[in-house]
Scaffold this motif. Structure first.
Motif, PDB file in Angstrom:
ATOM      1  N   VAL A  75       0.879  -1.171   0.000  1.00 31.86           N
ATOM      2  CA  VAL A  75       0.000   0.000   0.000  1.00 31.86           C
ATOM      3  C   VAL A  75       0.915   1.219   0.000  1.00 31.86           C
ATOM      4  O   VAL A  75       1.546   1.519   1.021  1.00 31.86           O
ATOM      5  CB  VAL A  75      -0.922   0.034   1.222  1.00 31.86           C
ATOM      6  CG1 VAL A  75      -1.830   1.266   1.174  1.00 31.86           C
ATOM      7  CG2 VAL A  75      -1.749  -1.242   1.305  1.00 31.86           C
ATOM      8  N   PRO A  76       1.042   1.931  -1.125  1.00 31.97           N
ATOM      9  CA  PRO A  76       1.989   3.055  -1.204  1.00 31.97           C
ATOM     10  C   PRO A  76       1.804   4.059  -0.073  1.00 31.97           C
ATOM     11  O   PRO A  76       0.682   4.443   0.261  1.00 31.97           O
ATOM     12  CB  PRO A  76       1.664   3.685  -2.572  1.00 31.97           C
ATOM     13  CG  PRO A  76       1.093   2.556  -3.372  1.00 31.97           C
ATOM     14  CD  PRO A  76       0.311   1.734  -2.395  1.00 31.97           C
ATOM     15  N   ASN A  77       2.932   4.451   0.503  1.00 27.57           N
ATOM     16  CA  ASN A  77       2.995   5.468   1.561  1.00 27.57           C
ATOM     17  C   ASN A  77       2.296   5.063   2.854  1.00 27.57           C
ATOM     18  O   ASN A  77       2.143   5.885   3.760  1.00 27.57           O
ATOM     19  CB  ASN A  77       2.400   6.800   1.077  1.00 27.57           C
ATOM     20  CG  ASN A  77       3.091   7.330  -0.158  1.00 27.57           C
ATOM     21  OD1 ASN A  77       4.315   7.261  -0.276  1.00 27.57           O
ATOM     22  ND2 ASN A  77       2.302   7.849  -1.093  1.00 27.57           N
ATOM     23  N   ARG A  78       1.898   3.812   2.949  1.00 24.79           N
ATOM     24  CA  ARG A  78       1.235   3.366   4.178  1.00 24.79           C
ATOM     25  C   ARG A  78       1.876   2.118   4.765  1.00 24.79           C
ATOM     26  O   ARG A  78       2.073   2.033   5.967  1.00 24.79           O
ATOM     27  CB  ARG A  78      -0.262   3.102   3.917  1.00 24.79           C
ATOM     28  CG  ARG A  78      -1.071   4.361   3.617  1.00 24.79           C
ATOM     29  CD  ARG A  78      -2.537   4.016   3.493  1.00 24.79           C
ATOM     30  NE  ARG A  78      -3.060   3.445   4.728  1.00 24.79           N
ATOM     31  CZ  ARG A  78      -4.231   2.806   4.818  1.00 24.79           C
ATOM     32  NH1 ARG A  78      -4.980   2.636   3.736  1.00 24.79           N
ATOM     33  NH2 ARG A  78      -4.644   2.329   5.979  1.00 24.79           N
ATOM     34  N   GLY A  79       2.160   1.150   3.929  1.00 27.31           N
ATOM     35  CA  GLY A  79       2.732  -0.082   4.442  1.00 27.31           C
ATOM     36  C   GLY A  79       2.301  -1.279   3.617  1.00 27.31           C
ATOM     37  O   GLY A  79       2.346  -1.258   2.387  1.00 27.31           O
ATOM     38  N   PHE A  80       1.818  -2.307   4.318  1.00 26.64           N
ATOM     39  CA  PHE A  80       1.454  -3.554   3.651  1.00 26.64           C
ATOM     40  C   PHE A  80       0.123  -4.049   4.203  1.00 26.64           C
ATOM     41  O   PHE A  80      -0.096  -4.066   5.417  1.00 26.64           O
ATOM     42  CB  PHE A  80       2.534  -4.615   3.886  1.00 26.64           C
ATOM     43  CG  PHE A  80       3.892  -4.212   3.386  1.00 26.64           C
ATOM     44  CD1 PHE A  80       4.320  -4.595   2.126  1.00 26.64           C
ATOM     45  CD2 PHE A  80       4.737  -3.441   4.171  1.00 26.64           C
ATOM     46  CE1 PHE A  80       5.568  -4.222   1.658  1.00 26.64           C
ATOM     47  CE2 PHE A  80       5.986  -3.058   3.713  1.00 26.64           C
ATOM     48  CZ  PHE A  80       6.402  -3.443   2.456  1.00 26.64           C
ATOM     49  N   ARG A  81      -0.761  -4.451   3.284  1.00 29.32           N
ATOM     50  CA  ARG A  81      -2.067  -4.971   3.685  1.00 29.32           C
ATOM     51  C   ARG A  81      -2.049  -6.505   3.590  1.00 29.32           C
ATOM     52  O   ARG A  81      -1.618  -7.075   2.581  1.00 29.32           O
ATOM     53  CB  ARG A  81      -3.167  -4.424   2.789  1.00 29.32           C
ATOM     54  CG  ARG A  81      -4.561  -4.990   3.125  1.00 29.32           C
ATOM     55  CD  ARG A  81      -5.617  -4.528   2.155  1.00 29.32           C
ATOM     56  NE  ARG A  81      -5.915  -3.094   2.322  1.00 29.32           N
ATOM     57  CZ  ARG A  81      -5.606  -2.169   1.426  1.00 29.32           C
ATOM     58  NH1 ARG A  81      -4.996  -2.515   0.288  1.00 29.32           N
ATOM     59  NH2 ARG A  81      -5.910  -0.914   1.645  1.00 29.32           N
ATOM     60  N   VAL A  82      -2.527  -7.147   4.639  1.00 28.08           N
ATOM     61  CA  VAL A  82      -2.645  -8.607   4.620  1.00 28.08           C
ATOM     62  C   VAL A  82      -3.755  -8.984   3.654  1.00 28.08           C
ATOM     63  O   VAL A  82      -4.862  -8.437   3.708  1.00 28.08           O
ATOM     64  CB  VAL A  82      -2.955  -9.150   6.030  1.00 28.08           C
ATOM     65  CG1 VAL A  82      -3.135 -10.666   5.990  1.00 28.08           C
ATOM     66  CG2 VAL A  82      -1.839  -8.767   6.995  1.00 28.08           C
ATOM     67  N   VAL A  83      -3.450  -9.891   2.754  1.00 27.31           N
ATOM     68  CA  VAL A  83      -4.397 -10.278   1.703  1.00 27.31           C
ATOM     69  C   VAL A  83      -5.620 -10.959   2.311  1.00 27.31           C
ATOM     70  O   VAL A  83      -5.512 -11.795   3.215  1.00 27.31           O
ATOM     71  CB  VAL A  83      -3.711 -11.220   0.688  1.00 27.31           C
ATOM     72  CG1 VAL A  83      -4.732 -11.794  -0.294  1.00 27.31           C
ATOM     73  CG2 VAL A  83      -2.617 -10.473  -0.064  1.00 27.31           C
TER      74      VAL A  83
END
Length: 269
Positions: free
Chosen positions: A122-130
């Motif tokens: 997720v740009p500029n935020r981090g990572f989203r768990v699928v």
């Protein structure tokens, strides 16, 4: 080749420092490409000193890779245990504080999980768990069965009983891990057992692909809490490993086929 003024007193080939391949009397220019070049006129033998070997330069890289690997394992365990929830976004700095490391190895570890399909950037935020549902789990079970059932049936016909007996401790280890009630602990021991079984086929590509599918099958479903599959479910799943070994030793192909198919659809291991 005729030596220069300093090397023409009958010494023969120049001595070489042990383990380096560099002439003992060479200077800095002589060390480049390990070629001996004439010294400057008027130089006196012995005035060139040997510098000590440079300290290893790869150590920091190894340490960093080790930290990244540990974070990858920790994140995988947190994912399986349900500590990282589907649909939630996690930043590298926050996770770094949680694991007591900087954001860099966490970010690198998350990139690895993104390649595996566990998270998305997720740009500029981090990572989203699928987020995934029952349909994807069923698809994974079908693919695993298509790959592994024929292999196990072939192994059941060809592998001697004593080889299967050697895997008994691994099957029993899954039962102990399941008894702990920890999904992450059980997931690790479960993959070890399945990897050992498939390794008997002698096909490294098969083992790698099957383990990737296996890992994906262990990710939690959307809306499933950490206790969605309880201790009793894990123990029942683990006991299928010992039953499978019994069927493989007996070369009971019908039971092997049924057990493997049921094991995959159980969605635990």
């Amino acid at each position: 080749m005729k030596q220069g003024a300093q090397g023409s007193t009958g010494e023969g080939a120049p001595r070489v420092r042990a383990g380096t391949g560099v002439p003992s009397g060479s200077g800095e220019a002589g060390r480049v490409g390990q070629a001996r070049v004439p010294q400057q006129a008027g130089a006196v033998r012995g005035e060139h000193t040997h510098s000590e070997p440079a300290p290893p330069v790869h150590r920091p890289v190894v340490q960093r890779a080790s930290v990244r690997g540990q974070i990858v394992d920790a994140l995988r365990a947190a994912l399986v245990a349900g500590d990282l929830k589907p649909g939630e976004v996690y930043s590298a700095p926050v996770l770094g504080e949680r694991f007591g490391v900087s954001a860099t190895p966490v970010r690198e570890a998350m990139q690895q999980l993104a390649l595996e399909g566990a998270v998305e950037v997720v740009p500029n935020r981090g990572f989203r768990v699928v987020e995934r549902g029952a349909r994807e789990l069923a698809e994974l079970a079908e693919v695993r069965a298509l790959i592994e059932v024929p292999v196990m049936l072939r192994l059941a016909r060809t592998v001697p009983a004593e080889r299967w007996a050697e895997l008994r401790p691994l099957a029993e280890a899954t039962v102990r891990a399941a008894s702990s009630g920890c999904r992450a602990t059980y997931a690790d021991s479960d993959r070890v057992f399945h990897r050992a079984v498939l390794s008997l086929a002698g096909n490294g590509q098969l083992v790698q692909i099957a383990e990737d599918l296996h890992r994906r099958a262990q990710w939690p479903l959307v809306g499933a809490g950490p206790g969605a599959r309880g201790r009793a479910d894990l123990v029942a799943d683990a006991h299928e490993h010992t039953a499978l070994l019994d069927a493989l030793i007996a070369r009971d192909l019908d039971v092997v086929r049924a057990l493997v198919g049921e094991h995959f659809t159980g969605a635990v291991g």
